[in-house]
Design a protein around this motif. Structure first.
Motif, PDB file in Angstrom:
ATOM      1  N   ILE A 113       0.858  -1.183   0.000  1.00  0.00           N
ATOM      2  CA  ILE A 113       0.000   0.000   0.000  1.00  0.00           C
ATOM      3  C   ILE A 113       0.892   1.230   0.000  1.00  0.00           C
ATOM      4  O   ILE A 113       1.929   1.258   0.663  1.00  0.00           O
ATOM      5  CB  ILE A 113      -0.985   0.007   1.189  1.00  0.00           C
ATOM      6  CG1 ILE A 113      -1.964   1.187   1.062  1.00  0.00           C
ATOM      7  CG2 ILE A 113      -0.254   0.017   2.519  1.00  0.00           C
ATOM      8  CD1 ILE A 113      -3.151   1.112   2.012  1.00  0.00           C
ATOM      9  N   ASN A 114       0.472   2.231  -0.765  1.00  0.00           N
ATOM     10  CA  ASN A 114       1.213   3.485  -0.838  1.00  0.00           C
ATOM     11  C   ASN A 114       0.529   4.500   0.066  1.00  0.00           C
ATOM     12  O   ASN A 114      -0.505   5.058  -0.277  1.00  0.00           O
ATOM     13  CB  ASN A 114       1.245   3.992  -2.282  1.00  0.00           C
ATOM     14  CG  ASN A 114       2.034   5.278  -2.426  1.00  0.00           C
ATOM     15  OD1 ASN A 114       2.530   5.842  -1.453  1.00  0.00           O
ATOM     16  ND2 ASN A 114       2.148   5.758  -3.659  1.00  0.00           N
ATOM     17  N   LEU A 115       1.106   4.751   1.230  1.00  0.00           N
ATOM     18  CA  LEU A 115       0.592   5.746   2.161  1.00  0.00           C
ATOM     19  C   LEU A 115       1.228   7.109   1.931  1.00  0.00           C
ATOM     20  O   LEU A 115       0.931   8.058   2.658  1.00  0.00           O
ATOM     21  CB  LEU A 115       0.824   5.288   3.607  1.00  0.00           C
ATOM     22  CG  LEU A 115       0.169   3.967   3.997  1.00  0.00           C
ATOM     23  CD1 LEU A 115       0.555   3.583   5.424  1.00  0.00           C
ATOM     24  CD2 LEU A 115      -1.332   4.018   3.823  1.00  0.00           C
ATOM     25  N   GLY A 116       2.086   7.199   0.934  1.00  0.00           N
ATOM     26  CA  GLY A 116       2.755   8.452   0.622  1.00  0.00           C
ATOM     27  C   GLY A 116       1.883   9.389  -0.202  1.00  0.00           C
ATOM     28  O   GLY A 116       0.777   9.037  -0.629  1.00  0.00           O
ATOM     29  N   ALA A 117       2.397  10.578  -0.462  1.00  0.00           N
ATOM     30  CA  ALA A 117       1.664  11.601  -1.208  1.00  0.00           C
ATOM     31  C   ALA A 117       1.865  11.484  -2.720  1.00  0.00           C
ATOM     32  O   ALA A 117       1.098  12.059  -3.485  1.00  0.00           O
ATOM     33  CB  ALA A 117       2.109  12.987  -0.737  1.00  0.00           C
ATOM     34  N   ASP A 118       2.894  10.738  -3.146  1.00  0.00           N
ATOM     35  CA  ASP A 118       3.223  10.646  -4.568  1.00  0.00           C
ATOM     36  C   ASP A 118       3.077   9.224  -5.081  1.00  0.00           C
ATOM     37  O   ASP A 118       3.255   8.255  -4.321  1.00  0.00           O
ATOM     38  CB  ASP A 118       4.675  11.096  -4.795  1.00  0.00           C
ATOM     39  CG  ASP A 118       4.914  12.527  -4.352  1.00  0.00           C
ATOM     40  OD1 ASP A 118       4.088  13.394  -4.697  1.00  0.00           O
ATOM     41  OD2 ASP A 118       5.919  12.780  -3.653  1.00  0.00           O
ATOM     42  N   PRO A 119       2.777   9.070  -6.384  1.00  0.00           N
ATOM     43  CA  PRO A 119       2.770   7.725  -6.966  1.00  0.00           C
ATOM     44  C   PRO A 119       4.145   7.080  -6.801  1.00  0.00           C
ATOM     45  O   PRO A 119       5.170   7.766  -6.791  1.00  0.00           O
ATOM     46  CB  PRO A 119       2.452   7.965  -8.443  1.00  0.00           C
ATOM     47  CG  PRO A 119       1.813   9.311  -8.490  1.00  0.00           C
ATOM     48  CD  PRO A 119       2.433  10.103  -7.367  1.00  0.00           C
ATOM     49  N   PHE A 120       4.147   5.766  -6.665  1.00  0.00           N
ATOM     50  CA  PHE A 120       5.398   5.019  -6.484  1.00  0.00           C
ATOM     51  C   PHE A 120       5.435   3.901  -7.517  1.00  0.00           C
ATOM     52  O   PHE A 120       4.466   3.163  -7.674  1.00  0.00           O
ATOM     53  CB  PHE A 120       5.478   4.433  -5.077  1.00  0.00           C
ATOM     54  CG  PHE A 120       6.707   3.592  -4.850  1.00  0.00           C
ATOM     55  CD1 PHE A 120       7.936   4.188  -4.629  1.00  0.00           C
ATOM     56  CD2 PHE A 120       6.633   2.209  -4.889  1.00  0.00           C
ATOM     57  CE1 PHE A 120       9.075   3.419  -4.441  1.00  0.00           C
ATOM     58  CE2 PHE A 120       7.767   1.430  -4.701  1.00  0.00           C
ATOM     59  CZ  PHE A 120       8.996   2.040  -4.477  1.00  0.00           C
ATOM     60  N   THR A 121       6.547   3.781  -8.217  1.00  0.00           N
ATOM     61  CA  THR A 121       6.689   2.729  -9.227  1.00  0.00           C
ATOM     62  C   THR A 121       7.395   1.520  -8.633  1.00  0.00           C
ATOM     63  O   THR A 121       8.493   1.650  -8.075  1.00  0.00           O
ATOM     64  CB  THR A 121       7.462   3.240 -10.462  1.00  0.00           C
ATOM     65  OG1 THR A 121       6.748   4.338 -11.024  1.00  0.00           O
ATOM     66  CG2 THR A 121       7.602   2.133 -11.505  1.00  0.00           C
ATOM     67  N   ILE A 122       6.748   0.377  -8.750  1.00  0.00           N
ATOM     68  CA  ILE A 122       7.338  -0.902  -8.344  1.00  0.00           C
ATOM     69  C   ILE A 122       8.020  -1.474  -9.578  1.00  0.00           C
ATOM     70  O   ILE A 122       7.355  -1.798 -10.572  1.00  0.00           O
ATOM     71  CB  ILE A 122       6.262  -1.882  -7.842  1.00  0.00           C
ATOM     72  CG1 ILE A 122       5.480  -1.264  -6.678  1.00  0.00           C
ATOM     73  CG2 ILE A 122       6.890  -3.222  -7.469  1.00  0.00           C
ATOM     74  CD1 ILE A 122       4.146  -1.936  -6.421  1.00  0.00           C
ATOM     75  N   GLY A 123       9.319  -1.570  -9.535  1.00  0.00           N
ATOM     76  CA  GLY A 123      10.067  -2.099 -10.660  1.00  0.00           C
ATOM     77  C   GLY A 123      10.206  -3.607 -10.593  1.00  0.00           C
ATOM     78  O   GLY A 123      10.239  -4.191  -9.507  1.00  0.00           O
ATOM     79  N   HIS A 124      10.289  -4.215 -11.747  1.00  0.00           N
ATOM     80  CA  HIS A 124      10.520  -5.657 -11.825  1.00  0.00           C
ATOM     81  C   HIS A 124      11.862  -5.976 -11.170  1.00  0.00           C
ATOM     82  O   HIS A 124      12.891  -5.388 -11.507  1.00  0.00           O
ATOM     83  CB  HIS A 124      10.515  -6.082 -13.296  1.00  0.00           C
ATOM     84  CG  HIS A 124      10.709  -7.542 -13.516  1.00  0.00           C
ATOM     85  ND1 HIS A 124       9.836  -8.482 -13.025  1.00  0.00           N
ATOM     86  CD2 HIS A 124      11.676  -8.223 -14.174  1.00  0.00           C
ATOM     87  CE1 HIS A 124      10.257  -9.685 -13.380  1.00  0.00           C
ATOM     88  NE2 HIS A 124      11.372  -9.555 -14.073  1.00  0.00           N
TER      89      HIS A 124
END
Length: 154
Positions: free
Chosen positions: A104-115
């Motif tokens: 879950i992203n509780l941050g303010a910005d989108p987060f990219t999960i890389g392979h």
């Protein structure tokens, strides 16, 4: 030392490292994202407040008497607000399905999960099963029924 047997899911990228302890004193072995082939180049974007099950590409066989706890990585939490929605997650010794991590992203910005990114850590721990018995009364203690901050500030 318990042995955790692993198999890769069909279609998993075999170049992704198996769970590993990054230092000699590490309690948790890092788990890595193993994304579907169509998403590997771009990764998955996790919007603020979005949660998603991220595949590891693995299935595990945990010995009887043990569990695998899935825990957040402190760097992801501190730097990006990305953590586990069910921390810690528990993988029981009789589960043989795909090993996924609920991020879950509780941050303010989108987060990219890389392979191939390290997304969580696995801690193997002994399990004690208890007998549960309904009784007429519980024993007294100094604390009694006090809870949720009753023993001090916070």
């Amino acid at each position: 030392m318990p042995q955790i047997n692993l198999v890769r899911d069909e279609g998993a990228d075999v170049s992704i490292a198996l769970p590993s302890y990054e230092t000699a004193g590490a309690a948790g072995a890092d788990l890595r994202a193993n994304l579907p082939e169509t998403d590997r180049a771009a990764g998955w974007v996790l919007a603020p407040m979005e949660r998603r099950i991220v595949p590891t590409g693995l299935r595990v066989e945990i010995p009887d008497g043990f569990e695998m706890q899935i825990r957040p990585r402190s760097g992801l939490a501190a730097k990006h607000g990305v953590t586990l929605a069910n921390a810690p997650g528990t993988i029981d010794s009789d589960y043989r399905g795909p090993l996924g991590v609920i991020l879950i992203n509780l941050g303010a910005d989108p987060f990219t999960i890389g392979h191939g990114d390290r997304i969580a850590q696995a801690v193997v721990a002994p399990v004690v099963q208890a007998d549960y018995a309904l009784v007429d009364a519980l024993g007294d203690t100094q604390r009694g029924a006090g809870g949720f901050g009753s023993t001090g500030r916070g």
